[in-house]
Write a protein that holds these residues in place. Structure first.
Motif, mmCIF file in Angstrom:
data_model
loop_
_atom_site.group_PDB
_atom_site.id
_atom_site.type_symbol
_atom_site.label_atom_id
_atom_site.label_comp_id
_atom_site.label_asym_id
_atom_site.label_seq_id
_atom_site.Cartn_x
_atom_site.Cartn_y
_atom_site.Cartn_z
ATOM 1 N N LEU A 1 0.816 -1.213 0.000
ATOM 2 C CA LEU A 1 0.000 0.000 0.000
ATOM 3 C C LEU A 1 0.848 1.260 0.000
ATOM 4 N N GLY A 2 0.354 2.265 -0.736
ATOM 5 C CA GLY A 2 1.008 3.564 -0.748
ATOM 6 C C GLY A 2 0.249 4.614 0.036
ATOM 7 N N ALA A 3 -1.065 4.435 0.174
ATOM 8 C CA ALA A 3 -1.893 5.396 0.903
ATOM 9 C C ALA A 3 -3.242 4.753 1.198
ATOM 10 N N PHE A 4 -3.921 5.311 2.194
ATOM 11 C CA PHE A 4 -5.220 4.788 2.627
ATOM 12 C C PHE A 4 -6.197 5.948 2.748
ATOM 13 N N ILE A 5 -7.365 5.798 2.130
ATOM 14 C CA ILE A 5 -8.424 6.804 2.250
ATOM 15 C C ILE A 5 -9.668 6.124 2.794
ATOM 16 N N ALA A 6 -10.099 6.546 3.977
ATOM 17 C CA ALA A 6 -11.354 6.065 4.548
ATOM 18 C C ALA A 6 -12.471 6.957 4.020
ATOM 19 N N VAL A 7 -13.469 6.352 3.404
ATOM 20 C CA VAL A 7 -14.603 7.100 2.856
ATOM 21 C C VAL A 7 -15.711 7.052 3.898
ATOM 22 N N ASP A 8 -15.870 8.161 4.596
ATOM 23 C CA ASP A 8 -16.754 8.175 5.760
ATOM 24 C C ASP A 8 -16.998 9.626 6.156
ATOM 25 N N GLY A 9 -18.258 9.999 6.309
ATOM 26 C CA GLY A 9 -18.550 11.343 6.793
ATOM 27 C C GLY A 9 -19.136 12.246 5.721
ATOM 28 N N TYR A 10 -19.245 13.524 6.083
ATOM 29 C CA TYR A 10 -19.932 14.493 5.247
ATOM 30 C C TYR A 10 -19.012 15.130 4.212
ATOM 31 N N LEU A 11 -19.569 15.405 3.058
ATOM 32 C CA LEU A 11 -18.841 16.055 1.982
ATOM 33 C C LEU A 11 -18.321 17.407 2.464
ATOM 34 N N GLY A 12 -17.036 17.656 2.214
ATOM 35 C CA GLY A 12 -16.423 18.910 2.634
ATOM 36 C C GLY A 12 -15.617 18.786 3.912
ATOM 37 N N ILE A 13 -15.584 17.614 4.514
ATOM 38 C CA ILE A 13 -14.786 17.405 5.726
ATOM 39 C C ILE A 13 -13.679 16.401 5.418
ATOM 40 N N ALA A 14 -12.468 16.764 5.782
ATOM 41 C CA ALA A 14 -11.320 15.874 5.647
ATOM 42 C C ALA A 14 -10.693 15.700 7.028
ATOM 43 N N VAL A 15 -10.592 14.474 7.483
ATOM 44 C CA VAL A 15 -10.001 14.175 8.786
ATOM 45 C C VAL A 15 -8.511 13.927 8.592
ATOM 46 N N THR A 16 -7.700 14.765 9.216
ATOM 47 C CA THR A 16 -6.249 14.675 9.062
ATOM 48 C C THR A 16 -5.542 14.308 10.361
ATOM 49 N N ARG A 17 -6.291 14.223 11.446
ATOM 50 C CA ARG A 17 -5.715 13.820 12.728
ATOM 51 C C ARG A 17 -6.652 12.842 13.409
#
Length: 361
Positions: free
Chosen positions: A146-162
């Motif tokens: 794997l090179g990266a992981f993206i969890a698809v979860d939550g509302y459009l316009g929010i990015a969880v970085t921590r």
């Protein structure tokens, strides 16, 4: 559009630890789109897209969790009106699964060829006591690929970085019980009450944000019986792993002290340990920002507990992004905005395209 999948997904029950029916449905949908799917040891559904010439390159893993917070037997009927769909779990995380499925459908239609492998998963155990079981298993087993992981979860316009670190405990106080008049045994409800009082008396720093919650408490058998058992579920969270560890130590000590002071036994089990900290999303975030900018989606960065937390111990760059608009998550009247699925799908597809062209991996 994703709406063509949403109702079917949302109306297939998927309580945490019992996601089999929904996993079967997702496998059926993805197989019907022409993908080869596999089911791993813990129940995750996974498809691996490896175009010719991309073999051996690090893959981008997209994952949307299968489970909901609702118990078996909950009426999961979806109600529709002109602008909304409403029902238990219709958003979290059925909407994300619907968008991911629509992305797989669109990828079959051609467009820009993939330059890196793309793996897509519908994973188990994100909610509650699931403790990120599915995401932890996927990343631990496949980290080297794997090179990266993206969890698809939550509302459009929010990015969880921590990631918010979480520790959870099940505490059970055990005593002899007895008759409220004829015996003089210690009451486990007395110990439970002392424990809850002591837990909420613990100092919590305002910064970094740290929380403590007794979410469930129960015990006893009747009004005229001394309670022989009583228990609670405890949730501890912090943005700082050191603060969380220190709070963990103090909370455990408070539970033991309550049992000791009343004269009953304590059975203590850690039932959740979600690693927190920086998701190392520095290389992914510009791609998220660009996809949001192109689609005129206002982007807000957030800290939360999601499947992306599972990547932290492995040093895998990760982020969690939302792909729909809605409200009342974890309530039976949860709703999603029907018109938000088109931009949510475009955002996710653009993010995947940008990753394919980026030097991230």
């Amino acid at each position: 559009m994703p709406l063509s999948y949403l109702t079917r997904i949302a109306q297939t029950p998927a309580p945490t630890f019992h996601e089999e029916a929904r996993a079967d449905l997702i496998s059926e949908l993805w197989t019907g789109l022409g993908y080869v799917t596999e089911r791993d040891e813990v129940g995750n559904v996974l498809t691996r897209i490896t175009p010719p010439g991309t073999e051996g390159r690090p893959a981008l893993l997209l994952a949307a969790h299968l489970d909901t917070v609702f118990d078996a037997g909950t009426d999961v009927t979806v109600r529709e009106d002109a602008t909304r769909l409403t029902g238990p779990g219709v958003g979290d995380n059925s909407a994300s699964l619907a968008v991911v499925t629509a992305l797989l459908r669109d990828l079959r239609g051609g467009g820009a060829p993939l330059r890196r492998p793309l793996w897509v998963a519908a994973n188990v155990g994100e909610e509650g006591l699931g403790d990120l079981r599915g995401a932890k298993h996927l990343i631990a087993r496949h980290r080297a690929h794997l090179g990266a992981f993206i969890a698809v979860d939550g509302y459009l316009g929010i990015a969880v970085t921590r990631g918010v670190g979480v520790r959870r405990y099940r505490a059970e106080f055990v005593g002899p019980g007895g008759h409220s008049w004829g015996d003089q045994a210690p009451s486990t409800l007395h110990a439970l009450g002392r424990a809850i009082s002591a837990l909420y008396a613990l100092h919590l720093p305002a910064t970094p944000r740290t929380t403590l919650n007794v979410g469930v408490a129960s015990g006893g058998t009747s009004v005229n019986s001394i309670a022989g058992t009583a228990g609670l579920l405890l949730d501890l969270r912090s943005l700082d792993s050191g603060v969380l560890a220190e709070l963990d130590t103090r909370a455990v000590a408070a539970l033991h002290a309550a049992a000791r002071e009343v004269g009953v036994k304590l059975r203590l089990e850690r039932v959740g340990d979600r690693p927190g900290g920086d998701l190392q999303s520095g290389a992914l975030l510009p791609l998220v920002r660009e996809a949001a900018r192109e689609l005129r989606v206002d982007l807000r960065l957030a800290s939360s507990s999601t499947d992306a937390n599972a990547a932290v111990p492995h040093g895998l760059p990760s982020v969690a992004v939302g792909v729909y608009r809605g409200g009342n998550a974890h309530r039976t009247d949860e709703w999603v905005q029907a018109a938000s699925f088109a931009p949510g799908l475009k955002f996710l597809r653009r993010l995947v395209e940008l990753y394919q062209r980026s030097p991230v991996a």
